[in-house]
Design a protein around this motif. Structure first.
Motif, PDB file in Angstrom:
ATOM      1  N   ALA A  42       0.870  -1.111  -0.257  1.00 32.72           N
ATOM      2  CA  ALA A  42      -0.140  -0.028  -0.104  1.00 32.72           C
ATOM      3  C   ALA A  42       1.020   1.283   0.096  1.00 32.72           C
ATOM      4  O   ALA A  42       2.046   1.278   0.817  1.00 32.72           O
ATOM      5  N   VAL A  43       0.283   2.326  -0.634  1.00 35.66           N
ATOM      6  CA  VAL A  43       1.184   3.655  -0.721  1.00 35.66           C
ATOM      7  C   VAL A  43       0.256   4.855  -0.164  1.00 35.66           C
ATOM      8  O   VAL A  43      -1.070   4.876  -0.567  1.00 35.66           O
ATOM      9  N   GLY A  44       0.898   5.597   0.706  1.00 35.84           N
ATOM     10  CA  GLY A  44       0.265   6.625   0.927  1.00 35.84           C
ATOM     11  C   GLY A  44      -0.035   7.712  -0.034  1.00 35.84           C
ATOM     12  O   GLY A  44       0.621   7.684  -1.302  1.00 35.84           O
ATOM     13  N   PRO A  45      -0.759   8.832   0.250  1.00 28.51           N
ATOM     14  CA  PRO A  45      -1.029   9.814  -0.930  1.00 28.51           C
ATOM     15  C   PRO A  45      -0.061  10.777  -1.060  1.00 28.51           C
ATOM     16  O   PRO A  45      -0.060  11.571  -2.326  1.00 28.51           O
ATOM     17  N   GLY A  46       1.043  10.964  -0.251  1.00 27.28           N
ATOM     18  CA  GLY A  46       1.863  11.900  -0.445  1.00 27.28           C
ATOM     19  C   GLY A  46       1.529  13.237  -0.173  1.00 27.28           C
ATOM     20  O   GLY A  46       0.765  13.322   0.940  1.00 27.28           O
ATOM     21  N   GLY A  47       1.813  14.210  -0.745  1.00 28.03           N
ATOM     22  CA  GLY A  47       1.111  15.558  -0.639  1.00 28.03           C
ATOM     23  C   GLY A  47       2.118  16.573   0.128  1.00 28.03           C
ATOM     24  O   GLY A  47       3.351  16.359   0.165  1.00 28.03           O
ATOM     25  N   ASN A  48       1.444  17.234   1.016  1.00 22.61           N
ATOM     26  CA  ASN A  48       2.455  18.285   1.804  1.00 22.61           C
ATOM     27  C   ASN A  48       2.765  17.383   3.211  1.00 22.61           C
ATOM     28  O   ASN A  48       2.008  17.449   4.135  1.00 22.61           O
ATOM     29  N   VAL A  49       4.203  17.095   3.384  1.00 22.34           N
ATOM     30  CA  VAL A  49       4.573  16.416   4.501  1.00 22.34           C
ATOM     31  C   VAL A  49       5.567  17.099   5.204  1.00 22.34           C
ATOM     32  O   VAL A  49       6.650  17.299   4.511  1.00 22.34           O
ATOM     33  N   ASP A  50       5.574  17.648   6.553  1.00 26.36           N
ATOM     34  CA  ASP A  50       6.469  18.366   7.147  1.00 26.36           C
ATOM     35  C   ASP A  50       6.774  19.764   6.543  1.00 26.36           C
ATOM     36  O   ASP A  50       7.949  20.016   6.279  1.00 26.36           O
ATOM     37  N   GLY A  51       5.663  20.126   5.941  1.00 25.04           N
ATOM     38  CA  GLY A  51       6.338  21.315   5.061  1.00 25.04           C
ATOM     39  C   GLY A  51       6.690  21.449   3.529  1.00 25.04           C
ATOM     40  O   GLY A  51       7.037  22.290   3.136  1.00 25.04           O
ATOM     41  N   LYS A  52       6.836  20.237   3.075  1.00 29.00           N
ATOM     42  CA  LYS A  52       7.573  19.931   2.022  1.00 29.00           C
ATOM     43  C   LYS A  52       6.411  19.234   1.016  1.00 29.00           C
ATOM     44  O   LYS A  52       5.780  18.270   1.680  1.00 29.00           O
ATOM     45  N   GLU A  53       6.475  19.524  -0.273  1.00 33.66           N
ATOM     46  CA  GLU A  53       5.553  18.656  -1.130  1.00 33.66           C
ATOM     47  C   GLU A  53       6.323  17.437  -1.349  1.00 33.66           C
ATOM     48  O   GLU A  53       7.500  17.299  -2.050  1.00 33.66           O
ATOM     49  N   VAL A  54       5.485  16.275  -1.205  1.00 35.20           N
ATOM     50  CA  VAL A  54       6.299  14.843  -1.557  1.00 35.20           C
ATOM     51  C   VAL A  54       5.438  14.116  -2.556  1.00 35.20           C
ATOM     52  O   VAL A  54       4.104  14.166  -2.518  1.00 35.20           O
ATOM     53  N   LYS A  55       6.015  14.121  -3.585  1.00 23.09           N
ATOM     54  CA  LYS A  55       5.280  13.080  -4.659  1.00 23.09           C
ATOM     55  C   LYS A  55       5.729  11.714  -4.458  1.00 23.09           C
ATOM     56  O   LYS A  55       6.707  11.273  -4.298  1.00 23.09           O
ATOM     57  N   MET A  56       4.991  10.624  -4.744  1.00 21.29           N
ATOM     58  CA  MET A  56       5.171   9.375  -4.571  1.00 21.29           C
ATOM     59  C   MET A  56       5.507   8.547  -5.674  1.00 21.29           C
ATOM     60  O   MET A  56       4.927   8.846  -6.659  1.00 21.29           O
ATOM     61  N   TYR A  57       6.710   7.961  -5.657  1.00 18.86           N
ATOM     62  CA  TYR A  57       7.199   7.344  -6.546  1.00 18.86           C
ATOM     63  C   TYR A  57       7.147   5.763  -7.067  1.00 18.86           C
ATOM     64  O   TYR A  57       7.351   5.138  -7.677  1.00 18.86           O
ATOM     65  N   VAL A  58       6.746   5.264  -5.728  1.00 21.14           N
ATOM     66  CA  VAL A  58       6.403   3.643  -5.926  1.00 21.14           C
ATOM     67  C   VAL A  58       4.895   3.408  -5.961  1.00 21.14           C
ATOM     68  O   VAL A  58       4.057   4.418  -5.608  1.00 21.14           O
ATOM     69  N   THR A  59       4.593   2.355  -6.421  1.00 20.03           N
ATOM     70  CA  THR A  59       3.184   1.980  -6.616  1.00 20.03           C
ATOM     71  C   THR A  59       3.192   0.478  -6.130  1.00 20.03           C
ATOM     72  O   THR A  59       3.987  -0.460  -5.916  1.00 20.03           O
ATOM     73  N   VAL A  60       2.050   0.077  -5.784  1.00 22.19           N
ATOM     74  CA  VAL A  60       1.464  -1.112  -5.185  1.00 22.19           C
ATOM     75  C   VAL A  60       1.897  -2.216  -6.337  1.00 22.19           C
ATOM     76  O   VAL A  60       1.734  -2.276  -7.532  1.00 22.19           O
ATOM     77  N   GLY A  61       2.486  -3.598  -5.728  1.00 20.67           N
ATOM     78  CA  GLY A  61       3.089  -4.530  -6.381  1.00 20.67           C
ATOM     79  C   GLY A  61       4.249  -4.306  -7.076  1.00 20.67           C
ATOM     80  O   GLY A  61       4.985  -5.369  -7.216  1.00 20.67           O
ATOM     81  N   GLU A  62       5.102  -3.287  -6.836  1.00 19.99           N
ATOM     82  CA  GLU A  62       6.471  -2.996  -7.260  1.00 19.99           C
ATOM     83  C   GLU A  62       7.268  -3.825  -6.152  1.00 19.99           C
ATOM     84  O   GLU A  62       7.154  -3.721  -4.962  1.00 19.99           O
ATOM     85  N   LYS A  63       8.360  -4.327  -6.474  1.00 24.08           N
ATOM     86  CA  LYS A  63       9.443  -5.021  -5.660  1.00 24.08           C
ATOM     87  C   LYS A  63      10.410  -3.791  -5.410  1.00 24.08           C
ATOM     88  O   LYS A  63      11.039  -3.112  -6.265  1.00 24.08           O
ATOM     89  N   VAL A  64      10.825  -3.696  -4.155  1.00 27.06           N
ATOM     90  CA  VAL A  64      11.835  -2.559  -3.684  1.00 27.06           C
ATOM     91  C   VAL A  64      12.902  -2.899  -2.886  1.00 27.06           C
ATOM     92  O   VAL A  64      12.941  -4.118  -2.382  1.00 27.06           O
ATOM     93  N   ILE A  65      14.251  -2.289  -2.697  1.00 25.94           N
ATOM     94  CA  ILE A  65      15.102  -2.530  -1.672  1.00 25.94           C
ATOM     95  C   ILE A  65      14.836  -1.403  -0.869  1.00 25.94           C
ATOM     96  O   ILE A  65      14.920  -0.137  -1.194  1.00 25.94           O
ATOM     97  N   TYR A  66      14.892  -1.569   0.461  1.00 25.85           N
ATOM     98  CA  TYR A  66      14.768  -0.722   1.717  1.00 25.85           C
ATOM     99  C   TYR A  66      15.922  -0.727   2.530  1.00 25.85           C
ATOM    100  O   TYR A  66      16.836  -1.581   2.728  1.00 25.85           O
ATOM    101  N   SER A  67      16.137   0.291   3.292  1.00 28.35           N
ATOM    102  CA  SER A  67      17.146   0.480   4.504  1.00 28.35           C
ATOM    103  C   SER A  67      17.095  -0.732   5.351  1.00 28.35           C
ATOM    104  O   SER A  67      15.907  -1.185   5.610  1.00 28.35           O
ATOM    105  N   LYS A  68      18.334  -1.234   5.680  1.00 32.17           N
ATOM    106  CA  LYS A  68      18.078  -2.396   6.475  1.00 32.17           C
ATOM    107  C   LYS A  68      17.207  -2.481   7.703  1.00 32.17           C
ATOM    108  O   LYS A  68      16.606  -3.455   8.124  1.00 32.17           O
ATOM    109  N   TYR A  69      17.315  -1.327   8.436  1.00 33.69           N
ATOM    110  CA  TYR A  69      16.752  -1.421   9.810  1.00 33.69           C
ATOM    111  C   TYR A  69      15.812  -0.128   9.895  1.00 33.69           C
ATOM    112  O   TYR A  69      15.232   0.043  11.114  1.00 33.69           O
ATOM    113  N   ALA A  70      15.130  -0.065   8.724  1.00 31.95           N
ATOM    114  CA  ALA A  70      14.305   0.991   8.618  1.00 31.95           C
ATOM    115  C   ALA A  70      12.917   0.506   9.034  1.00 31.95           C
ATOM    116  O   ALA A  70      12.430  -0.813   8.683  1.00 31.95           O
ATOM    117  N   GLY A  71      11.942   1.464   9.263  1.00 31.40           N
ATOM    118  CA  GLY A  71      10.378   1.183   9.570  1.00 31.40           C
ATOM    119  C   GLY A  71      10.016   0.749  10.744  1.00 31.40           C
ATOM    120  O   GLY A  71      10.911   0.251  11.651  1.00 31.40           O
TER     121      GLY A  71
END
Length: 94
Positions: A42-71
């Motif tokens: 699932a992917v959030g809507p993005g938008g204005n986060v912490d005063g900055k405009e955030v565009k979401m680049y990932v979509t549902v179903g994609e395979k990703v590599i993430y930081s080892k101890y993140a989240g």
């Protein structure tokens, strides 16, 4: 039950950890490395986060590599998920 992430958050599900080495040696549970490849659930809507405009680049179903101890690890309906910020995702695997 479904999860709907907020802001720039992404819900991912780990792909299985490697259980054998390239030489065919079976690894014990403690010797396995934490997987860093996951599928986007699932992917959030993005938008204005912490005063900055955030565009979401990932979509549902994609395979990703993430930081080892993140989240944050979450268990829902017997399944384990990780909620990460989009900035913790390092690459999309094609």
């Amino acid at each position: 039950m479904k999860m709907k992430p907020l802001g720039d958050r992404v819900v991912i599900k780990n792909l299985e950890a490697q259980e054998t080495t390239k030489g065919g040696i079976l690894l014990a549970g403690s010797a396995k490395e934490k997987p860093v490849m996951a599928e986007v659930v699932a992917v959030g809507p993005g938008g204005n986060v912490d005063g900055k405009e955030v565009k979401m680049y990932v979509t549902v179903g994609e395979k990703v590599i993430y930081s080892k101890y993140a989240g944050t690890e979450v268990k829902l309906d017997g399944e384990e998920y990780i909620i990460v910020r989009q900035s913790d995702i390092l690459a999309i695997v094609e």
